[in-house]
Design an enzyme around this catalytic site. Structure first.
Site, short mmCIF file in Angstrom:
data_model
loop_
_atom_site.label_atom_id
_atom_site.label_comp_id
_atom_site.label_asym_id
_atom_site.label_seq_id
_atom_site.Cartn_x
_atom_site.Cartn_y
_atom_site.Cartn_z
N ASN A 10 50.84 18.68 4.09
CA ASN A 10 51.38 19.79 3.28
C ASN A 10 50.27 20.65 2.67
O ASN A 10 50.44 21.26 1.63
CB ASN A 10 52.37 19.27 2.23
CG ASN A 10 51.73 18.32 1.24
OD1 ASN A 10 50.56 17.97 1.37
ND2 ASN A 10 52.48 17.93 0.22
N HIS A 70 46.79 19.79 -2.35
CA HIS A 70 47.15 18.91 -3.46
C HIS A 70 46.78 19.62 -4.76
O HIS A 70 45.77 20.31 -4.82
CB HIS A 70 46.38 17.59 -3.38
CG HIS A 70 46.48 16.78 -4.64
ND1 HIS A 70 47.54 15.94 -4.90
CD2 HIS A 70 45.69 16.75 -5.75
CE1 HIS A 70 47.37 15.40 -6.10
NE2 HIS A 70 46.26 15.87 -6.63
N LYS A 129 43.78 20.05 1.86
CA LYS A 129 43.79 18.78 2.59
C LYS A 129 43.22 18.97 4.01
O LYS A 129 43.03 20.11 4.46
CB LYS A 129 45.23 18.24 2.64
CG LYS A 129 45.79 17.89 1.26
CD LYS A 129 47.14 17.20 1.40
CE LYS A 129 47.73 16.87 0.05
NZ LYS A 129 48.98 16.09 0.18
N TYR A 155 44.98 8.38 -5.24
CA TYR A 155 46.42 8.20 -5.01
C TYR A 155 46.94 6.86 -5.56
O TYR A 155 47.98 6.38 -5.11
CB TYR A 155 46.72 8.31 -3.52
CG TYR A 155 46.77 9.75 -3.01
CD1 TYR A 155 47.51 10.73 -3.67
CD2 TYR A 155 46.10 10.13 -1.85
CE1 TYR A 155 47.57 12.03 -3.20
CE2 TYR A 155 46.16 11.44 -1.37
CZ TYR A 155 46.90 12.39 -2.06
OH TYR A 155 46.97 13.68 -1.59
N GLU A 168 41.68 13.47 -12.23
CA GLU A 168 41.28 13.85 -10.87
C GLU A 168 39.98 14.66 -10.88
O GLU A 168 39.12 14.46 -10.01
CB GLU A 168 42.43 14.62 -10.20
CG GLU A 168 43.62 13.69 -9.95
CD GLU A 168 44.90 14.41 -9.51
OE1 GLU A 168 44.90 15.65 -9.38
OE2 GLU A 168 45.90 13.70 -9.30
P1 CMP Z 1 50.28 15.22 -2.95
O1 CMP Z 1 50.59 16.34 -3.89
O2 CMP Z 1 48.91 15.18 -2.38
O3 CMP Z 1 50.57 13.84 -3.69
C1 CMP Z 1 51.05 12.71 -3.04
C2 CMP Z 1 51.31 12.97 -1.60
O4 CMP Z 1 52.08 12.00 -0.94
C3 CMP Z 1 52.11 14.23 -1.45
O5 CMP Z 1 51.30 15.33 -1.75
C4 CMP Z 1 52.59 14.14 -0.02
O6 CMP Z 1 51.71 14.79 0.89
C5 CMP Z 1 52.55 12.64 0.23
N1 CMP Z 1 53.89 12.12 0.54
C6 CMP Z 1 54.98 12.15 -0.24
N2 CMP Z 1 56.01 11.56 0.41
C7 CMP Z 1 55.55 11.16 1.61
C8 CMP Z 1 56.12 10.50 2.72
N3 CMP Z 1 57.41 10.13 2.71
N4 CMP Z 1 55.34 10.26 3.79
C9 CMP Z 1 54.04 10.61 3.80
N5 CMP Z 1 53.43 11.25 2.77
C10 CMP Z 1 54.18 11.52 1.69
#
Ligand code: CMP
Length: 143
Positions: free
Chosen positions: A112, A115, A9, A49, A126
């Site tokens: 984080n 993905h 990311k 998403y 995807e």
């Molecule tokens: P990802 O695996 O990319 O898939 C969905 C993403 O939503 C997840 O990682 C998180 O980074 C994001 N996400 C989940 N919960 C929250 C939240 N409460 N606020 C912001 N982002 C979120």
């Protein structure tokens, strides 16, 4: 052979973690079969998403993932979908175990670092969103 979609990311690219992350999956034994550094257009982010469309953080999620370059990857190997998820760690870095990518480098649930597809269906979807068939290579890797 199973394939999955993984993506460093914008926070991971900015923090120079691309090499470290690629290294982890290479060292594990998986095969990199496609990769590109790109800024995700808004429409693609919303498609990617799509399952989170109704969540309160959807806007934030799309804004963040389009905020800078990501490193999109296709990886191949036996059980690569499930094993990559284990190597990534839990979504929220607070819960992610040390030794996992998010456990070692993640800061917040939004930022984080990485993905990864969570099922064969999402991997196919995807990979199809991010790569044309001809962009995925096929080659024999030395063990
Ligand atoms: P990802 O695996 O990319 O898939 C969905 C993403 O939503 C997840 O990682 C998180 O980074 C994001 N996400 C989940 N919960 C929250 C939240 N409460 N606020 C912001 N982002 C979120």
């Amino acid at each position: 052979m199973e394939k999955t979609f993984l993506m460093v990311k914008p926070d991971g690219v900015q923090r120079n973690l691309v090499g470290e992350i690629v290294n982890r999956f290479e060292s594990k034994g998986f095969k990199l079969v496609g990769a590109k550094l790109m800024v995700i257009p808004n429409e693609l982010a919303e498609q990617h998403y799509g399952e989170h469309k109704e969540r309160p953080f959807f806007g934030e999620l799309v804004d963040f993932i389009t905020s800078g370059p990501v490193f999109a990857m296709a990886w191949e190997g036996e059980n690569v979908i499930a094993i990559a998820r284990e190597m990534m760690g839990k979504t929220n870095p607070v819960d992610a175990a040390p030794g996992t990518i998010r456990g070692d480098y993640g800061m917040t649930v939004g930022k984080n670092v990485i993905h990864g597809s969570d099922s064969p269906e999402s991997a196919e979807r995807e990979l199809g969103l991010f790569f044309e068939k001809k962009e995925l290579t096929s080659y024999t890797k030395q063990d």
